[in-house]
Design a protein around this motif. Structure first.
Motif, PDB file in Angstrom:
ATOM      1  N   SER A  99       0.696  69.475  71.037  1.00 20.72           N
ATOM      2  CA  SER A  99       0.260  69.757  69.671  1.00 20.72           C
ATOM      3  C   SER A  99       0.282  68.463  68.859  1.00 20.72           C
ATOM      4  O   SER A  99       1.185  67.649  69.013  1.00 20.72           O
ATOM      5  CB  SER A  99       1.151  70.817  69.016  1.00 20.72           C
ATOM      6  OG  SER A  99       2.506  70.436  69.013  1.00 20.72           O
ATOM      7  N   PHE A 100      -0.716  68.313  68.005  1.00 20.41           N
ATOM      8  CA  PHE A 100      -0.838  67.075  67.223  1.00 20.41           C
ATOM      9  C   PHE A 100      -1.856  67.290  66.120  1.00 20.41           C
ATOM     10  O   PHE A 100      -2.377  68.394  65.954  1.00 20.41           O
ATOM     11  CB  PHE A 100      -1.242  65.910  68.131  1.00 20.41           C
ATOM     12  CG  PHE A 100      -2.692  65.937  68.575  1.00 20.41           C
ATOM     13  CD1 PHE A 100      -3.474  64.796  68.471  1.00 20.41           C
ATOM     14  CD2 PHE A 100      -3.285  67.081  69.113  1.00 20.41           C
ATOM     15  CE1 PHE A 100      -4.806  64.786  68.878  1.00 20.41           C
ATOM     16  CE2 PHE A 100      -4.598  67.088  69.527  1.00 20.41           C
ATOM     17  CZ  PHE A 100      -5.360  65.929  69.410  1.00 20.41           C
ATOM     18  N   GLY A 101      -2.146  66.240  65.349  1.00 21.48           N
ATOM     19  CA  GLY A 101      -3.220  66.309  64.375  1.00 21.48           C
ATOM     20  C   GLY A 101      -2.938  65.625  63.054  1.00 21.48           C
ATOM     21  O   GLY A 101      -3.774  64.882  62.541  1.00 21.48           O
ATOM     22  N   HIS A 102      -1.767  65.865  62.461  1.00 21.36           N
ATOM     23  CA  HIS A 102      -1.526  65.408  61.091  1.00 21.36           C
ATOM     24  C   HIS A 102      -1.550  63.885  60.947  1.00 21.36           C
ATOM     25  O   HIS A 102      -1.982  63.369  59.909  1.00 21.36           O
ATOM     26  CB  HIS A 102      -0.192  65.959  60.589  1.00 21.36           C
ATOM     27  CG  HIS A 102      -0.230  67.435  60.310  1.00 21.36           C
ATOM     28  ND1 HIS A 102      -0.790  67.956  59.162  1.00 21.36           N
ATOM     29  CD2 HIS A 102       0.202  68.504  61.040  1.00 21.36           C
ATOM     30  CE1 HIS A 102      -0.696  69.273  59.188  1.00 21.36           C
ATOM     31  NE2 HIS A 102      -0.098  69.630  60.307  1.00 21.36           N
ATOM     32  N   TRP A 103      -1.076  63.172  61.964  1.00 23.78           N
ATOM     33  CA  TRP A 103      -1.028  61.708  61.847  1.00 23.78           C
ATOM     34  C   TRP A 103      -2.421  61.072  61.846  1.00 23.78           C
ATOM     35  O   TRP A 103      -2.577  59.916  61.438  1.00 23.78           O
ATOM     36  CB  TRP A 103      -0.191  61.116  62.973  1.00 23.78           C
ATOM     37  CG  TRP A 103       1.269  61.079  62.653  1.00 23.78           C
ATOM     38  CD1 TRP A 103       2.204  62.039  62.916  1.00 23.78           C
ATOM     39  CD2 TRP A 103       1.967  60.027  61.986  1.00 23.78           C
ATOM     40  NE1 TRP A 103       3.442  61.651  62.454  1.00 23.78           N
ATOM     41  CE2 TRP A 103       3.332  60.419  61.882  1.00 23.78           C
ATOM     42  CE3 TRP A 103       1.594  58.787  61.471  1.00 23.78           C
ATOM     43  CZ2 TRP A 103       4.301  59.617  61.286  1.00 23.78           C
ATOM     44  CZ3 TRP A 103       2.565  57.986  60.870  1.00 23.78           C
ATOM     45  CH2 TRP A 103       3.900  58.406  60.785  1.00 23.78           C
ATOM     46  N   PHE A 104      -3.423  61.815  62.272  1.00 22.95           N
ATOM     47  CA  PHE A 104      -4.784  61.269  62.290  1.00 22.95           C
ATOM     48  C   PHE A 104      -5.400  61.221  60.893  1.00 22.95           C
ATOM     49  O   PHE A 104      -6.478  60.651  60.713  1.00 22.95           O
ATOM     50  CB  PHE A 104      -5.668  62.089  63.224  1.00 22.95           C
ATOM     51  CG  PHE A 104      -5.512  61.731  64.676  1.00 22.95           C
ATOM     52  CD1 PHE A 104      -6.394  60.864  65.297  1.00 22.95           C
ATOM     53  CD2 PHE A 104      -4.462  62.242  65.418  1.00 22.95           C
ATOM     54  CE1 PHE A 104      -6.242  60.517  66.630  1.00 22.95           C
ATOM     55  CE2 PHE A 104      -4.296  61.909  66.747  1.00 22.95           C
ATOM     56  CZ  PHE A 104      -5.189  61.042  67.359  1.00 22.95           C
ATOM     57  N   MET A 105      -4.735  61.825  59.910  1.00 22.87           N
ATOM     58  CA  MET A 105      -5.286  61.815  58.555  1.00 22.87           C
ATOM     59  C   MET A 105      -4.987  60.513  57.811  1.00 22.87           C
ATOM     60  O   MET A 105      -5.564  60.241  56.759  1.00 22.87           O
ATOM     61  CB  MET A 105      -4.712  62.979  57.733  1.00 22.87           C
ATOM     62  CG  MET A 105      -4.723  64.319  58.434  1.00 22.87           C
ATOM     63  SD  MET A 105      -6.368  64.813  58.959  1.00 22.87           S
ATOM     64  CE  MET A 105      -5.949  66.082  60.149  1.00 22.87           C
ATOM     65  N   ALA A 106      -4.060  59.732  58.319  1.00 25.18           N
ATOM     66  CA  ALA A 106      -3.687  58.480  57.654  1.00 25.18           C
ATOM     67  C   ALA A 106      -4.674  57.371  58.014  1.00 25.18           C
ATOM     68  O   ALA A 106      -5.355  57.436  59.048  1.00 25.18           O
ATOM     69  CB  ALA A 106      -2.274  58.076  58.070  1.00 25.18           C
ATOM     70  N   PRO A 107      -4.801  56.330  57.194  1.00 25.39           N
ATOM     71  CA  PRO A 107      -5.666  55.195  57.537  1.00 25.39           C
ATOM     72  C   PRO A 107      -5.350  54.676  58.937  1.00 25.39           C
ATOM     73  O   PRO A 107      -4.185  54.525  59.301  1.00 25.39           O
ATOM     74  CB  PRO A 107      -5.320  54.163  56.462  1.00 25.39           C
ATOM     75  CG  PRO A 107      -4.881  54.981  55.296  1.00 25.39           C
ATOM     76  CD  PRO A 107      -4.141  56.153  55.887  1.00 25.39           C
ATOM     77  N   SER A 108      -6.401  54.427  59.724  1.00 29.70           N
ATOM     78  CA  SER A 108      -6.206  54.075  61.134  1.00 29.70           C
ATOM     79  C   SER A 108      -7.253  53.090  61.610  1.00 29.70           C
ATOM     80  O   SER A 108      -8.371  53.030  61.073  1.00 29.70           O
ATOM     81  CB  SER A 108      -6.286  55.344  62.014  1.00 29.70           C
ATOM     82  OG  SER A 108      -5.345  56.311  61.624  1.00 29.70           O
ATOM     83  N   VAL A 109      -6.869  52.338  62.635  1.00 30.06           N
ATOM     84  CA  VAL A 109      -7.803  51.486  63.370  1.00 30.06           C
ATOM     85  C   VAL A 109      -7.801  51.966  64.810  1.00 30.06           C
ATOM     86  O   VAL A 109      -6.739  52.105  65.423  1.00 30.06           O
ATOM     87  CB  VAL A 109      -7.397  49.998  63.303  1.00 30.06           C
ATOM     88  CG1 VAL A 109      -8.345  49.151  64.151  1.00 30.06           C
ATOM     89  CG2 VAL A 109      -7.398  49.509  61.859  1.00 30.06           C
ATOM     90  N   TYR A 110      -9.007  52.241  65.347  1.00 28.20           N
ATOM     91  CA  TYR A 110      -9.124  52.834  66.673  1.00 28.20           C
ATOM     92  C   TYR A 110      -9.625  51.808  67.688  1.00 28.20           C
ATOM     93  O   TYR A 110     -10.560  51.052  67.426  1.00 28.20           O
ATOM     94  CB  TYR A 110     -10.106  54.005  66.643  1.00 28.20           C
ATOM     95  CG  TYR A 110      -9.776  55.051  65.605  1.00 28.20           C
ATOM     96  CD1 TYR A 110      -8.635  55.837  65.715  1.00 28.20           C
ATOM     97  CD2 TYR A 110     -10.623  55.256  64.518  1.00 28.20           C
ATOM     98  CE1 TYR A 110      -8.338  56.798  64.766  1.00 28.20           C
ATOM     99  CE2 TYR A 110     -10.346  56.214  63.565  1.00 28.20           C
ATOM    100  CZ  TYR A 110      -9.196  56.988  63.695  1.00 28.20           C
ATOM    101  OH  TYR A 110      -8.910  57.936  62.744  1.00 28.20           O
ATOM    102  N   TYR A 111      -8.981  51.849  68.877  1.00 26.09           N
ATOM    103  CA  TYR A 111      -9.336  50.939  69.968  1.00 26.09           C
ATOM    104  C   TYR A 111      -9.754  51.731  71.204  1.00 26.09           C
ATOM    105  O   TYR A 111      -9.253  52.827  71.449  1.00 26.09           O
ATOM    106  CB  TYR A 111      -8.136  50.082  70.366  1.00 26.09           C
ATOM    107  CG  TYR A 111      -7.758  48.993  69.395  1.00 26.09           C
ATOM    108  CD1 TYR A 111      -8.115  47.662  69.637  1.00 26.09           C
ATOM    109  CD2 TYR A 111      -7.031  49.279  68.244  1.00 26.09           C
ATOM    110  CE1 TYR A 111      -7.747  46.648  68.749  1.00 26.09           C
ATOM    111  CE2 TYR A 111      -6.663  48.283  67.351  1.00 26.09           C
ATOM    112  CZ  TYR A 111      -7.025  46.965  67.614  1.00 26.09           C
ATOM    113  OH  TYR A 111      -6.665  45.978  66.740  1.00 26.09           O
TER     114      TYR A 111
END
Length: 422
Positions: free
Chosen positions: A230-242
């Motif tokens: 289970s996951f999801g909430h941390w993806f709402m914060a500003p992010s840089v994807y690699y």
């Protein structure tokens, strides 16, 4: 019960003396009936009643087997008179931030609701049955702090009959249940894939590698019999994807050299697919069986921005007509359901792989009253109302609505065990 309300119904002493015993018995039955049918909303106890399972020696009979699996995702919250299985005194596993009663939350009405599926009955959690079903297994919870919230709720429910032993283990929190040769563990992995969460002192953005599963839990895959993701909430914060060593995009432009805004829906899908592919490649293709359960996204209930004084002060659930599953919550859930079906299709030719969904999005959406809110901290209004109150509208009070997730979990385990015998 208000005794004055019924004063005129009582016979005088002279009359009652002459009444036959059968009439007096009828009065006793009448008043007993009134006392047990009074509304729990008007008679909340000063201490939460809990069910004691310590004397159970055999599983309690369960609900009948249905011809088709029950859809636990569709239903409504209904009032109940029964309290939770545990409280903050009987369970020491919970984080203090989720112990809402000990922190002074004055209303207890949120504890007296049960989830009622539309087409079937959801039985109350039976710790002994759950323990039997996980005998000789390692059940690993992998995800973020809401995932941790879930396993802590489960441990509190199990603690009513047995004391899981906390043991040291690199990379996870782990509890042993020697009587059933079982292990429960929690792996902190808020992205499922490799990543570094943003920090208060910086950097103020997440760094997420979407093509690389998190080694923290991946290294122990071979010893896991069941995995709850289970996951999801941390993806709402500003992010840089690699992907690889290449930046493929970002969310909210946290760094000047990232100009490709890709939001968070695509990264959530990519991260989940990477995690499921890793499980299939490590466990299934090598011939090792594993059960995987994906618990769907649980919405938060901030009224306002979470970091700018947003709160969640409601004291009752929403009715099904008051709040619809839509927008971000519905889209994340849709992505999760699609990726589960993709994983099933990929592994359909391999034996020993079962993939199921614990769909809690709607039932969680309808419980704005179940979060700690301001009572994430002890007695936040003891000295009056401060100018700014920090609230937690993401995690769930213990005990609270999150206990329902383990009731559904138990039903899923029973269905899996039944299917294995067919």
């Amino acid at each position: 019960m208000n005794s004055k309300r019924f004063t005129n119904l009582l016979p005088s002493s002279s009359v009652s003396y002459a009444l036959p015993p059968i009439v007096l018995l009828a009065f006793c039955i009448f008043f007993y009936y009134l006392s047990v049918t009074s509304s729990p909303e008007n008679h909340l106890p000063h201490s939460i009643p809990i069910t004691n399972h310590s004397s159970l020696t055999a599983p309690t009979p369960r609900s009948p087997v249905y011809e088709k699996p029950c859809d636990y995702s569709d239903g409504k919250w209904v009032r109940t008179k029964r309290g939770p299985l545990y409280n903050g005194t009987t369970c020491v596993k919970m984080k203090k931030n989720q112990n809402c009663i000990a922190n002074g939350r004055p209303d207890l009405g949120y504890l007296f609701w049960r989830w009622k599926p539309s087409e079937c009955h959801l039985p109350r959690f039976e710790p002994n049955i759950f323990l039997q079903l996980i005998s000789n297994k390692h059940v690993a919870f992998v995800g973020d702090s809401v995932c941790r919230n879930h396993i802590e709720s489960l441990l509190c429910m199990l603690a009513t009959v047995i004391k899981p032993n906390r043991v040291r283990h690199e990379g996870s929190r782990r509890w042993l249940i020697p009587s059933h040769n079982a292990i429960l563990s929690f792996y902190w992995s808020p992205f499922l894939v490799q990543g570094v969460q943003r920090q208060i002192k910086g950097p103020h953005y997440n760094t997420i590698h979407l093509d690389r599963v998190n080694i923290r839990w991946e290294k122990d895959l071979d010893e896991m019999d069941m995995i709850v993701l289970s996951f999801g909430h941390w993806f709402m914060a500003p992010s840089v994807y690699y992907e690889g060593e290449k930046v493929i995009g970002c969310l909210n432009h946290p760094v000047s050299n990232c100009t490709t805004e890709i939001g968070f829906y695509g990264p959530i899908r990519r991260a989940l697919r990477t995690a499921l592919n890793s499980i299939i490649e490590r466990k299934v293709i090598k011939g090792n069986g594993v059960d995987v359960i994906l618990r769907t996204y649980a919405p938060s209930h901030f009224e306002g921005d979470w970091d700018k004084g947003g709160s969640c002060a409601k004291t009752k659930p929403y009715g099904v007509w008051e709040r619809q599953l839509e927008g971000k919550d519905a889209e994340i859930r849709r992505i999760e359901l699609e990726e589960v079906e993709n994983a099933k299709a990929k592994a359909k030719n391999f034996r020993g792989f079962r993939m199921e969904v614990m769909d809690v999005t709607k039932l969680a959406l309808l419980r704005p009253d179940g979060h700690p809110g301001a009572y994430m901290n002890p007695f936040p209004f003891a000295n009056g109302v401060p100018k700014r109150v920090q609230s937690d509208c993401v995690h769930w009070c213990l005990p609270g609505p999150i206990d329902t997730w383990s009731e559904i979990f138990l039903q899923m385990l029973e269905n899996m065990a039944r299917a294995a015998k067919e």
